[in-house]
Design a protein around this motif. Structure first.
Motif, PDB file in Angstrom:
ATOM      1  N   SER A  21      16.122  -2.936   7.590  1.00  0.00           N
ATOM      2  CA  SER A  21      16.461  -3.115   8.905  1.00  0.00           C
ATOM      3  C   SER A  21      15.541  -2.534   9.984  1.00  0.00           C
ATOM      4  N   SER A  22      14.982  -1.700   9.463  1.00  0.00           N
ATOM      5  CA  SER A  22      14.101  -0.684  10.510  1.00  0.00           C
ATOM      6  C   SER A  22      12.750  -1.176  10.089  1.00  0.00           C
ATOM      7  N   LEU A  23      12.441  -2.112   9.321  1.00  0.00           N
ATOM      8  CA  LEU A  23      10.725  -2.345   8.928  1.00  0.00           C
ATOM      9  C   LEU A  23      10.158  -2.950  10.262  1.00  0.00           C
ATOM     10  N   SER A  24       8.865  -2.551  10.545  1.00  0.00           N
ATOM     11  CA  SER A  24       8.063  -2.872  11.807  1.00  0.00           C
ATOM     12  C   SER A  24       7.916  -4.517  11.401  1.00  0.00           C
ATOM     13  N   SER A  25       7.838  -5.055  12.695  1.00  0.00           N
ATOM     14  CA  SER A  25       7.558  -6.525  12.564  1.00  0.00           C
ATOM     15  C   SER A  25       6.037  -6.522  12.536  1.00  0.00           C
ATOM     16  N   ASN A  26       5.242  -5.668  12.901  1.00  0.00           N
ATOM     17  CA  ASN A  26       3.946  -5.622  12.540  1.00  0.00           C
ATOM     18  C   ASN A  26       3.434  -4.591  11.777  1.00  0.00           C
ATOM     19  N   CYS A  27       3.656  -5.020  10.265  1.00  0.00           N
ATOM     20  CA  CYS A  27       3.341  -4.004   9.143  1.00  0.00           C
ATOM     21  C   CYS A  27       1.898  -4.258   8.931  1.00  0.00           C
TER      22      CYS A  27
ATOM     23  N   GLN B 153      -1.915   5.651   2.908  1.00  0.00           N
ATOM     24  CA  GLN B 153      -1.594   4.231   2.828  1.00  0.00           C
ATOM     25  C   GLN B 153      -2.251   3.734   1.139  1.00  0.00           C
ATOM     26  N   ASN B 154      -3.509   4.208   1.000  1.00  0.00           N
ATOM     27  CA  ASN B 154      -4.205   3.851  -0.009  1.00  0.00           C
ATOM     28  C   ASN B 154      -3.467   4.473  -1.222  1.00  0.00           C
ATOM     29  N   TYR B 155      -3.014   5.499  -1.253  1.00  0.00           N
ATOM     30  CA  TYR B 155      -2.152   6.114  -2.293  1.00  0.00           C
ATOM     31  C   TYR B 155      -0.959   5.100  -2.661  1.00  0.00           C
TER      32      TYR B 155
ATOM     33  N   ILE C   8       0.000   2.834  -5.916  1.00  0.00           N
ATOM     34  CA  ILE C   8       1.181   3.153  -6.586  1.00  0.00           C
ATOM     35  C   ILE C   8       2.209   1.971  -6.586  1.00  0.00           C
ATOM     36  N   HIS C   9       2.352   1.106  -5.608  1.00  0.00           N
ATOM     37  CA  HIS C   9       2.986  -0.178  -5.507  1.00  0.00           C
ATOM     38  C   HIS C   9       2.784  -1.171  -6.630  1.00  0.00           C
ATOM     39  N   ILE C  10       1.235  -1.140  -6.745  1.00  0.00           N
ATOM     40  CA  ILE C  10       0.683  -2.209  -7.991  1.00  0.00           C
ATOM     41  C   ILE C  10       0.844  -1.393  -9.164  1.00  0.00           C
ATOM     42  N   LEU C  11       0.681  -0.200  -9.512  1.00  0.00           N
ATOM     43  CA  LEU C  11       0.937   0.405 -10.909  1.00  0.00           C
ATOM     44  C   LEU C  11       2.563   0.137 -11.085  1.00  0.00           C
ATOM     45  N   THR C  12       3.499   0.387 -10.114  1.00  0.00           N
ATOM     46  CA  THR C  12       4.790   0.245 -10.564  1.00  0.00           C
ATOM     47  C   THR C  12       5.202  -1.295 -10.636  1.00  0.00           C
ATOM     48  N   TRP C  13       4.557  -2.271 -10.122  1.00  0.00           N
ATOM     49  CA  TRP C  13       4.787  -3.660 -10.263  1.00  0.00           C
ATOM     50  C   TRP C  13       4.505  -4.002 -11.622  1.00  0.00           C
ATOM     51  N   THR C  14       3.256  -3.311 -12.013  1.00  0.00           N
ATOM     52  CA  THR C  14       3.017  -3.823 -13.174  1.00  0.00           C
ATOM     53  C   THR C  14       3.417  -2.988 -14.461  1.00  0.00           C
ATOM     54  N   LYS C  15       4.539  -2.252 -14.094  1.00  0.00           N
ATOM     55  CA  LYS C  15       5.290  -1.394 -15.134  1.00  0.00           C
ATOM     56  C   LYS C  15       4.408   0.104 -15.761  1.00  0.00           C
ATOM     57  N   ASN C  16       3.219   0.259 -15.133  1.00  0.00           N
ATOM     58  CA  ASN C  16       2.413   1.354 -15.689  1.00  0.00           C
ATOM     59  C   ASN C  16       3.052   2.669 -14.801  1.00  0.00           C
ATOM     60  N   PHE C  17       4.463   2.877 -15.411  1.00  0.00           N
ATOM     61  CA  PHE C  17       4.953   4.020 -14.632  1.00  0.00           C
ATOM     62  C   PHE C  17       4.452   5.501 -14.630  1.00  0.00           C
ATOM     63  N   SER C  18       3.876   5.680 -15.713  1.00  0.00           N
ATOM     64  CA  SER C  18       3.305   7.153 -16.111  1.00  0.00           C
ATOM     65  C   SER C  18       2.074   7.488 -14.763  1.00  0.00           C
ATOM     66  N   GLN C  19       1.237   6.437 -14.906  1.00  0.00           N
ATOM     67  CA  GLN C  19       0.078   6.505 -13.826  1.00  0.00           C
ATOM     68  C   GLN C  19       0.573   6.620 -12.393  1.00  0.00           C
TER      69      GLN C  19
ATOM     70  N   ASP D 105       4.495   9.568   6.804  1.00  0.00           N
ATOM     71  CA  ASP D 105       5.554  10.056   5.587  1.00  0.00           C
ATOM     72  C   ASP D 105       5.569   8.965   4.342  1.00  0.00           C
ATOM     73  N   VAL D 106       5.700   9.717   3.375  1.00  0.00           N
ATOM     74  CA  VAL D 106       5.258   8.871   2.011  1.00  0.00           C
ATOM     75  C   VAL D 106       6.183   7.830   1.908  1.00  0.00           C
ATOM     76  N   PHE D 107       7.644   8.030   2.070  1.00  0.00           N
ATOM     77  CA  PHE D 107       8.496   6.977   1.994  1.00  0.00           C
ATOM     78  C   PHE D 107       8.491   5.963   3.187  1.00  0.00           C
ATOM     79  N   GLU D 108       8.186   6.079   4.332  1.00  0.00           N
ATOM     80  CA  GLU D 108       7.996   5.179   5.453  1.00  0.00           C
ATOM     81  C   GLU D 108       6.646   4.262   4.918  1.00  0.00           C
ATOM     82  N   SER D 109       5.748   4.945   4.492  1.00  0.00           N
ATOM     83  CA  SER D 109       4.430   4.248   4.164  1.00  0.00           C
ATOM     84  C   SER D 109       4.854   3.338   3.006  1.00  0.00           C
TER      85      SER D 109
END
Length: 632
Positions: free
Chosen positions: A31-37, A137-139, A143-154, A175-179
């Motif tokens: 609901s609070s995601l920025s429209s200009n992400c 943001q780089n981190y 992290i999103h890419i690794l999680t999507w491909t199930k590389n949870f340990s890395q 903030d990490v969560f918001e990022s």
């Protein structure tokens, strides 16, 4: 449809990344995601050089900074040989490192979404080899890419690294969560990343941050798993945040995260830690209504809590119910009960429970043996404790530091240190390693009882058992010999300390000096005092009094007067007790001229007479008058 298929990515003339979102949506409604992400990718590194320059088009392709991202992505696709070595050479030799900003790193990562290996390799290469400092943001992208491909340990490793950087203030841009939330509109992602974020906070002992991340998840409609919730409850419980534990449990019910038996056990533990056992029964009923039966962990938590509070009847009742409900008590159950009985002084019932446990096939460990031995020692039942020690050794268990300590203290309470010494030497003879602290404690106890010869004999007996006394033990032994008026033995130990390069402290010197003076050997004490001052250790008032009183007793006025002046001038010790001791000595002789001369000399040094001084002077005058009359 892949989220990236809905994004039209283009590059403006100035090299800035532009993302046009058409019908952009994710699997969760933020609901609070920025429209200009897209703005998060336009935050260039301030130190990076601008890429927009028309002259760049005249440069070779490998030297054009506008082609930096394309060059890197092309190299990543070619995994033959050492593509990073070639890429490093191209980037560094053509001066493109300064153009590789955080924005370019994000663009490369977005192009590598389908290849987590290349994304992670590039991220590490840029961070470690090129020395480029990735931002939040780089981190989060990698992290999103690794999680999507199930590389949870890395992914978890990088999450822990990121939250640790933010805790230390090294990386605090976003903030990490918001990022993570903002970037979910730009790349493939998996909601499990937010569970992993909470666990990363907990792993780094950042429990409050984990709790705040949980609250943000709930606010945005993200449901964490029950396993994550249990981890968070455990972390909050360890910090005694019981109120927040119940807030988390309430939110779990509200958002539909079903608790499991582990959840209920954690909350039962919270109730017991808060000493709110009265609410436990209601909570257990609710637990059964949810379809969960109390297991061994639940019962052990309750039994342990009852035993700590001394409610042994309730603990035993629960122990009996365990059998009724076919939950077999384990070693922890029996240890809690035996400890509870021992603390209440009911050690015989504790031993009966111990026998029952063994009959039922459970093998006691050293903790249980120590618990029962400690109970016997507290009750003064040393013979039973000794039998239990032999039983433990027979089972192949080595007595540890705690075992020896409680046994020695038990014998000491019965004024039977001889048995404690015999026990220690017996253990040594059978090859058991006795802790240095036990030897120190036993020697100190013998010294306190003014049995220095027994303490010295024990040292001689165990010196080969990897034990050598230190300064403190030597000091206690010397002081004990001095209290018992054995100055020669004390001096021998002093010489032994010197031979081992051990330094004497003021207390040790003081004890020997006082003992020598008491034994009529004040001149030897003088030498010891000089040795002490040569070691830059100033004497205190007790040393001063011991020496001057010793010389006065030996009727050595000249040395006493010299020392009094020495202490006053060198160490600023103006002690009227010492001054009056010499006045009394002179007064006893009835030599008024000598008395007046001494007073005048000491007044110049800084001594002032008091009432007792006047009394001694009057006594001296009266004695002089009597002597004069007799002579007439």
């Amino acid at each position: 449809m892949n989220l990236m298929n809905k994004l039209i990515i283009s590059t403006c003339s100035n090299g800035q990344l532009v993302i046009n979102s058409k019908n952009l949506h994710s699997r969760l409604n933020f609901s609070s995601l920025s429209s200009n992400c897209v703005q998060i990718l336009t935050d260039y590194n301030e130190s990076a050089k601008p890429i927009s320059n028309p002259l760049h088009s005249f440069l070779p392709k490998t030297q054009n900074p506008q082609n930096t991202v394309s060059l890197i992505c092309s190299a990543l696709k070619n995994r033959e040989n050492d593509h990073f070595a070639l890429l490093r050479k191209t980037v560094q030799e053509n001066g493109l490192v300064s153009y590789l900003s955080n924005n370019e790193i994000s663009r490369v990562l977005l192009r590598c979404q389908s290849d987590s290996y290349s994304a992670l390799s590039f991220f590490k290469w840029a961070k470690n080899d090129l020395g480029v400092k990735p931002n939040t943001q780089n981190y989060c992208l990698v992290i999103h890419i690794l999680t999507w491909t199930k590389n949870f340990s890395q992914a978890m490793k990088l999450l822990s690294e990121l939250v640790d950087l933010q805790r230390d203030g090294v990386e605090s841009t976003l903030d990490v969560f918001e990022s993570l939330v903002s970037l979910s509109g730009l790349c493939n992602w998996d909601p499990v990343v937010f569970d992993m974020l909470i666990k990363a906070f907990l792993k780094e002992n950042m429990v409050k941050d984990g709790y705040r991340a949980f609250r943000k998840m709930v606010k945005r409609g993200i449901c964490p798993s029950v396993i994550t919730m249990n981890c968070l409850l455990t972390g909050l419980s360890k910090l005694n945040y019981s109120k927040k534990c119940w807030e988390v449990y309430t939110e779990m019910e509200r958002i539909g995260v079903h608790p499991n038996s582990c959840t209920f056990n954690i909350l039962t533990h919270v109730l017991c830690k808060d000493e709110d056992v009265s609410k436990v029964n209601d909570f257990l009923e609710k637990m059964e209504e949810e379809g969960f039966q109390p297991d061994i962990v639940t019962y052990n938590t309750l039994v342990s809590s009852y035993c700590r509070k001394g409610r042994m009847k309730d603990a035993v009742h629960l122990y009996q119910i365990m059998y009724v409900r076919c939950v077999s008590p384990d070693l922890f159950t029996y240890t809690s009960l035996i400890n509870g009985f021992s603390r209440k002084g009911n050690v015989r019932d504790a031993h009966q429970l111990f026998i029952r446990m063994v009959d039922r096939g459970l093998k006691p460990d050293i903790i249980l043996y120590n618990t029962l031995i400690s109970g016997y020692c507290k009750e003064g039942m040393m013979q039973e404790a000794r039998f239990l020690l032999h039983d433990m050794i027979g089972e192949g268990m080595y007595p540890d530091k705690f075992t020896c300590s409680v046994l020695v203290q038990g014998y000491q309470k019965q004024d039977n240190l001889v048995s404690a010494v015999n026990l220690v030497t017996e253990l040594q003879r059978f090859g058991f390693v006795v802790s240095r602290d036990i030897y120190d404690y036993l020697i100190a106890a013998l010294c306190m009882e003014n049995r220095p010869f027994a303490a010295k004999a024990l040292i001689d007996r165990v010196s080969g058992d990897r034990y050598e006394p230190g300064n403190i033990v030597y000091g206690e032994l010397i002081e004990s010999f001095c209290r018992c008026n054995f100055p020669d033995e004390a001096l021998c130990l002093k010489a032994e300390m010197v031979s081992k390069d051990l330094k004497l402290d003021l207390g040790t010197y003081r004890a020997i000096i006082k003992c020598l003076c008491k034994s009529g050997r004040s001149m030897e004490a003088n030498s010891l005092m000089r040795e002490m001052t040569d070691c830059h250790m100033p004497p205190d008032i007790e040393v001063c009094r011991a020496l001057i009183n010793g010389h006065c007793v030996e009727n050595n006025f000249r040395e006493a007067q010299s020392l009094l002046s020495f202490f006053a001038q060198e160490f600023k010790i103006f002690d009227t007790v010492c001054y009056n001791a010499i006045i009394r000595l002179i007064s006893a002789e009835g030599d008024i001229a000598k008395l007046m001369k001494f007073q005048d000399k000491m007044r110049k040094v800084g001594f002032a007479p008091n009432q007792l001084t006047c009394k001694y002077v009057i006594d001296g005058l009266q004695k002089a008058v009597r002597v004069h009359k007799i002579n007439i």
